[in-house]
Design a protein around this motif. Sequence first.
Motif, PDB file in Angstrom:
ATOM      1  N   LYS A  88     -29.236 -55.903 -67.489  1.00 40.00           N
ATOM      2  CA  LYS A  88     -30.189 -54.814 -67.215  1.00 40.00           C
ATOM      3  C   LYS A  88     -30.608 -54.781 -65.745  1.00 40.00           C
ATOM      4  CE  LYS A  88     -30.881 -53.879 -71.767  1.00 40.00           C
ATOM      5  NZ  LYS A  88     -29.789 -54.675 -72.304  1.00 40.00           N
ATOM      6  N   GLU A 119     -17.767 -57.490 -61.818  1.00 38.51           N
ATOM      7  CA  GLU A 119     -17.202 -56.277 -61.232  1.00 38.51           C
ATOM      8  C   GLU A 119     -16.676 -56.513 -59.813  1.00 38.51           C
ATOM      9  OE1 GLU A 119     -20.344 -56.528 -62.531  1.00 38.51           O
ATOM     10  OE2 GLU A 119     -19.627 -55.956 -64.519  1.00 38.51           O
ATOM     11  N   GLU A 141     -21.642 -64.425 -72.581  1.00 33.38           N
ATOM     12  CA  GLU A 141     -21.477 -65.217 -71.355  1.00 33.38           C
ATOM     13  C   GLU A 141     -22.191 -66.563 -71.445  1.00 33.38           C
ATOM     14  OE1 GLU A 141     -20.537 -61.668 -68.176  1.00 33.38           O
ATOM     15  OE2 GLU A 141     -22.642 -62.071 -68.576  1.00 33.38           O
TER      16      GLU A 141
HETATM   17  O1  NGD Z   1     -24.530 -48.816 -75.722  1.00 35.50           O
HETATM   18  C1  NGD Z   1     -23.927 -48.791 -74.660  1.00 35.50           C
HETATM   19  C2  NGD Z   1     -23.905 -49.879 -73.761  1.00 35.50           C
HETATM   20  N1  NGD Z   1     -24.445 -51.110 -73.777  1.00 35.50           N
HETATM   21  C3  NGD Z   1     -24.059 -51.698 -72.635  1.00 35.50           C
HETATM   22  N2  NGD Z   1     -23.315 -50.860 -71.921  1.00 35.50           N
HETATM   23  C4  NGD Z   1     -23.193 -49.729 -72.586  1.00 35.50           C
HETATM   24  N3  NGD Z   1     -22.508 -48.608 -72.258  1.00 35.50           N
HETATM   25  C5  NGD Z   1     -22.535 -47.596 -73.113  1.00 35.50           C
HETATM   26  N4  NGD Z   1     -21.866 -46.483 -72.796  1.00 35.50           N
HETATM   27  N5  NGD Z   1     -23.221 -47.655 -74.290  1.00 35.50           N
HETATM   28  C6  NGD Z   1     -22.679 -51.116 -70.635  1.00 35.50           C
HETATM   29  O2  NGD Z   1     -22.810 -52.469 -70.372  1.00 35.50           O
HETATM   30  C7  NGD Z   1     -23.360 -50.350 -69.523  1.00 35.50           C
HETATM   31  O3  NGD Z   1     -22.382 -49.992 -68.562  1.00 35.50           O
HETATM   32  C8  NGD Z   1     -24.272 -51.390 -68.928  1.00 35.50           C
HETATM   33  O4  NGD Z   1     -24.506 -51.167 -67.536  1.00 35.50           O
HETATM   34  C9  NGD Z   1     -23.490 -52.650 -69.149  1.00 35.50           C
HETATM   35  C10 NGD Z   1     -24.314 -53.903 -69.198  1.00 35.50           C
HETATM   36  O5  NGD Z   1     -25.300 -53.859 -70.200  1.00 35.50           O
HETATM   37  P1  NGD Z   1     -26.694 -54.631 -70.006  1.00 35.50           P
HETATM   38  O6  NGD Z   1     -27.362 -54.210 -68.737  1.00 35.50           O
HETATM   39  O7  NGD Z   1     -27.446 -54.475 -71.291  1.00 35.50           O
HETATM   40  O8  NGD Z   1     -26.296 -56.154 -69.762  1.00 35.50           O
HETATM   41  P2  NGD Z   1     -25.431 -57.143 -70.644  1.00 35.50           P
HETATM   42  O9  NGD Z   1     -26.066 -58.484 -70.597  1.00 35.50           O
HETATM   43  O10 NGD Z   1     -25.124 -56.587 -71.983  1.00 35.50           O
HETATM   44  O11 NGD Z   1     -24.035 -57.194 -69.842  1.00 35.50           O
HETATM   45  C11 NGD Z   1     -24.004 -57.564 -68.490  1.00 35.50           C
HETATM   46  C12 NGD Z   1     -23.247 -58.865 -68.323  1.00 35.50           C
HETATM   47  C13 NGD Z   1     -22.894 -59.082 -66.863  1.00 35.50           C
HETATM   48  O12 NGD Z   1     -23.140 -60.457 -66.530  1.00 35.50           O
HETATM   49  C14 NGD Z   1     -21.399 -58.685 -66.750  1.00 35.50           C
HETATM   50  O13 NGD Z   1     -20.647 -59.849 -66.337  1.00 35.50           O
HETATM   51  O14 NGD Z   1     -22.006 -58.796 -69.010  1.00 35.50           O
HETATM   52  C15 NGD Z   1     -20.942 -58.332 -68.157  1.00 35.50           C
HETATM   53  N6  NGD Z   1     -20.729 -56.880 -68.512  1.00 35.50           N
HETATM   54  C16 NGD Z   1     -20.806 -56.608 -69.833  1.00 35.50           C
HETATM   55  C17 NGD Z   1     -20.657 -55.325 -70.268  1.00 35.50           C
HETATM   56  C18 NGD Z   1     -20.394 -54.302 -69.378  1.00 35.50           C
HETATM   57  C19 NGD Z   1     -20.470 -55.921 -67.626  1.00 35.50           C
HETATM   58  C20 NGD Z   1     -20.311 -54.614 -68.031  1.00 35.50           C
HETATM   59  C21 NGD Z   1     -20.059 -53.479 -67.081  1.00 35.50           C
HETATM   60  N7  NGD Z   1     -19.735 -53.696 -65.844  1.00 35.50           N
HETATM   61  O15 NGD Z   1     -20.152 -52.313 -67.464  1.00 35.50           O
END
Ligand code: NGD
Length: 262
Positions: A90, A109, A188
């Motif tokens: 987030k 990324e 992760e």
């Molecule tokens: O419901 C969804 C949705 N949930 C998450 N995201 C979604 N996209 C949708 N269209 N519908 C995508 O995942 C969206 O692009 C968010 O910006 C991104 C990350 O979700 P967030 O902020 O909730 O964080 P997370 O902990 O779930 O994932 C971020 C970590 C970070 O350390 C990256 O290495 O996991 C990796 N990551 C996961 C998922 C997606 C990166 C991404 C990315 N670059 O889009």
Amino acid sequence: RSPTPTPEALAWNGTGSTRNLFAIVLGRCYTYTQLLRPGLGSEACPKILDAFKSAFISKNPCDIMKEDYQPLVDLVNQTVPCNKSLFWSKSKELAHQYSWVQGGMFTLEDTLLGYLADDLTWCGDPSSVEPNYQSCPRWNECLNHTGSVFWKVISQKFAESACGVVQVMLNGSLSKPFHKSSTFGSVELFSLDPRKVHTLQAWVMHDIRGNYSDSCSGPSIRELESIVNKRNITFTCQNNYRPARLVQCVKNIEHSSCASKI
Ligand code: NGD
């Protein structure tokens, strides 16, 4: 005789594949391997594009398995140096701005696979050899989702390969900066190898115009701390890590927290 009807693509609730998807992916591959990080080798780009296509083309977008992306993942063996991995949850915009300015850190990324796909939407259709440009499932529409499976697979690999001290940037302006169900919290965190990763440092960043709150001592971060400690990894936490705060200051230079402390 009536003409053979073209089969209708399945209709989903999310936006369709990004236009010019394959040109963008191939272009990003060359940009990354030739201009951003020469040395990785750009010869593999056509193969990388083929492996990306094969993962989801002509398949039901809600029926994608981790194995579908394995040939793509196997084509790329990129390692991140120890102490340089930056996870986020987030807080995508600030994490990317910080890592870009800082120059030596890697978010997912900033690795080839994450770079290829960031901000793109893609899915296929059983009746077509093209991406479905009309609609794709939303992330919550199904479990074995073309996009979410991809991010799960590459997030897991990224975390498994991390070593030394790793960082995570969290959003302290949310009531729960740490979510067990996020990719960071569910994939992760549990893919870090305690034999290689000795410390997880959390940076809890607050919106610069929001109220100050000591999120490090709040229940959400304590939950993260207890998970990390149970995994035999040392946990540290900092509110508003100064170098990342200074990136926020670029747009908010008058804010009191941006004044020099010298
Ligand atoms: O419901 C969804 C949705 N949930 C998450 N995201 C979604 N996209 C949708 N269209 N519908 C995508 O995942 C969206 O692009 C968010 O910006 C991104 C990350 O979700 P967030 O902020 O909730 O964080 P997370 O902990 O779930 O994932 C971020 C970590 C970070 O350390 C990256 O290495 O996991 C990796 N990551 C996961 C998922 C997606 C990166 C991404 C990315 N670059 O889009």
